[in-house]
Design a protein around this motif. Structure first.
Motif, short mmCIF file in Angstrom:
data_model
loop_
_atom_site.label_atom_id
_atom_site.label_comp_id
_atom_site.label_asym_id
_atom_site.label_seq_id
_atom_site.Cartn_x
_atom_site.Cartn_y
_atom_site.Cartn_z
N VAL A 26 -18.56 23.54 131.67
CA VAL A 26 -18.07 23.75 133.02
C VAL A 26 -19.28 23.80 133.95
O VAL A 26 -20.25 24.50 133.66
N VAL A 27 -19.22 23.01 135.02
CA VAL A 27 -20.32 22.98 135.99
C VAL A 27 -19.76 23.23 137.39
O VAL A 27 -18.57 23.04 137.64
N SER A 28 -20.63 23.61 138.29
CA SER A 28 -20.22 23.82 139.68
C SER A 28 -19.86 22.48 140.31
O SER A 28 -20.27 21.40 139.84
N LEU A 29 -19.12 22.53 141.39
CA LEU A 29 -18.78 21.31 142.12
C LEU A 29 -20.03 20.61 142.62
O LEU A 29 -20.14 19.38 142.56
N ASP A 30 -21.01 21.38 143.07
CA ASP A 30 -22.27 20.81 143.55
C ASP A 30 -22.97 20.03 142.43
O ASP A 30 -23.42 18.90 142.64
N GLU A 31 -23.04 20.62 141.25
CA GLU A 31 -23.67 19.95 140.11
C GLU A 31 -22.89 18.70 139.70
O GLU A 31 -23.48 17.65 139.42
N TYR A 32 -21.58 18.80 139.69
CA TYR A 32 -20.73 17.65 139.37
C TYR A 32 -20.99 16.50 140.36
O TYR A 32 -21.15 15.35 139.96
N ASN A 33 -21.04 16.82 141.65
CA ASN A 33 -21.30 15.79 142.66
C ASN A 33 -22.67 15.15 142.47
O ASN A 33 -22.82 13.94 142.66
N LYS A 34 -23.67 15.94 142.08
CA LYS A 34 -25.00 15.38 141.81
C LYS A 34 -24.96 14.41 140.63
O LYS A 34 -25.58 13.33 140.67
N ILE A 35 -24.22 14.77 139.60
CA ILE A 35 -24.09 13.90 138.42
C ILE A 35 -23.41 12.59 138.81
O ILE A 35 -23.85 11.50 138.43
N GLU A 36 -22.32 12.70 139.58
CA GLU A 36 -21.60 11.50 140.02
C GLU A 36 -22.49 10.61 140.88
O GLU A 36 -22.44 9.38 140.78
N GLN A 37 -23.30 11.20 141.75
CA GLN A 37 -24.21 10.43 142.59
C GLN A 37 -25.25 9.68 141.74
O GLN A 37 -25.53 8.51 141.99
N LEU A 38 -25.77 10.36 140.72
CA LEU A 38 -26.72 9.70 139.82
C LEU A 38 -26.08 8.53 139.09
O LEU A 38 -26.69 7.47 138.92
N LYS A 39 -24.84 8.71 138.65
CA LYS A 39 -24.13 7.62 137.98
C LYS A 39 -23.95 6.45 138.92
O LYS A 39 -24.14 5.29 138.52
N MET A 40 -23.59 6.71 140.18
CA MET A 40 -23.40 5.64 141.14
C MET A 40 -24.72 4.92 141.42
O MET A 40 -24.76 3.68 141.52
N GLU A 41 -25.81 5.65 141.52
CA GLU A 41 -27.12 5.03 141.73
C GLU A 41 -27.50 4.14 140.56
O GLU A 41 -28.07 3.06 140.74
N LEU A 42 -27.16 4.56 139.35
CA LEU A 42 -27.44 3.75 138.16
C LEU A 42 -26.64 2.45 138.20
O LEU A 42 -27.19 1.37 137.96
N VAL A 43 -25.37 2.55 138.53
CA VAL A 43 -24.53 1.35 138.63
C VAL A 43 -25.08 0.41 139.69
O VAL A 43 -25.22 -0.79 139.45
N LYS A 44 -25.42 0.94 140.85
CA LYS A 44 -25.96 0.10 141.93
C LYS A 44 -27.25 -0.58 141.50
O LYS A 44 -27.47 -1.76 141.79
N SER A 45 -28.12 0.15 140.82
CA SER A 45 -29.40 -0.44 140.40
C SER A 45 -29.20 -1.57 139.40
O SER A 45 -29.98 -2.52 139.38
N ARG A 46 -28.17 -1.48 138.60
CA ARG A 46 -27.91 -2.55 137.63
C ARG A 46 -27.43 -3.82 138.31
O ARG A 46 -27.61 -4.92 137.79
N PHE A 47 -26.79 -3.70 139.48
CA PHE A 47 -26.30 -4.87 140.19
C PHE A 47 -27.35 -5.48 141.10
O PHE A 47 -27.19 -6.62 141.54
N GLU A 48 -28.42 -4.78 141.41
CA GLU A 48 -29.45 -5.31 142.30
C GLU A 48 -30.17 -6.50 141.72
O GLU A 48 -30.60 -7.39 142.44
N ASN A 49 -30.33 -6.54 140.42
CA ASN A 49 -31.12 -7.59 139.78
C ASN A 49 -30.26 -8.62 139.05
O ASN A 49 -30.74 -9.30 138.16
N ILE A 50 -29.02 -8.76 139.45
CA ILE A 50 -28.13 -9.69 138.77
C ILE A 50 -28.32 -11.10 139.33
O ILE A 50 -28.60 -11.27 140.51
N ASP A 51 -28.20 -12.09 138.48
CA ASP A 51 -28.23 -13.48 138.95
C ASP A 51 -27.11 -14.26 138.26
O ASP A 51 -26.39 -13.71 137.43
N GLU A 52 -26.97 -15.51 138.60
CA GLU A 52 -25.87 -16.33 138.09
C GLU A 52 -25.80 -16.36 136.57
O GLU A 52 -24.73 -16.41 135.99
N SER A 53 -26.95 -16.32 135.89
CA SER A 53 -26.94 -16.39 134.43
C SER A 53 -26.36 -15.13 133.79
O SER A 53 -26.01 -15.14 132.62
N ASP A 54 -26.24 -14.06 134.56
CA ASP A 54 -25.67 -12.82 134.05
C ASP A 54 -24.15 -12.77 134.17
O ASP A 54 -23.52 -11.87 133.63
N LEU A 55 -23.56 -13.72 134.88
CA LEU A 55 -22.13 -13.68 135.15
C LEU A 55 -21.34 -14.48 134.13
O LEU A 55 -21.78 -15.52 133.67
#
Length: 82
Positions: free
Chosen positions: A37-66
């Protein structure tokens, strides 16, 4: 990390809510960890980190990855992404 058994978590719910404001609380049932069990603040931080990870994976995508959806499902079913 602070630890409570499931019965303590139930009977001391208010105290547990106060404790998670300062640190995660692990819940043990029948001798095995079953939840954290974590605080709402900690949960939101975790979710933000997950979103940043997903975004970073899409920054370097090119046609050969699709691939098209059918190919992806076939690869997924074949265990390529396990």
């Amino acid at each position: 990390m602070y630890t409570l058994n499931a019965n303590e978590a139930k009977t001391k719910f208010g105290a547990m809510l106060m404790k998670v404001q300062s640190e995660p609380v692990e819940i043990i049932k029948n001798g095995s960890p079953v939840a954290v069990v974590v605080s709402l603040d900690e949960y939101n931080k975790i979710e933000q980190l997950k979103m940043e990870l997903v975004k970073s994976r899409f920054e370097n995508i090119d046609e050969s990855d699709l691939v098209d959806g059918k190919t992806f499902r076939e690869e997924l079913n074949a265990g390529k992404y396990d």
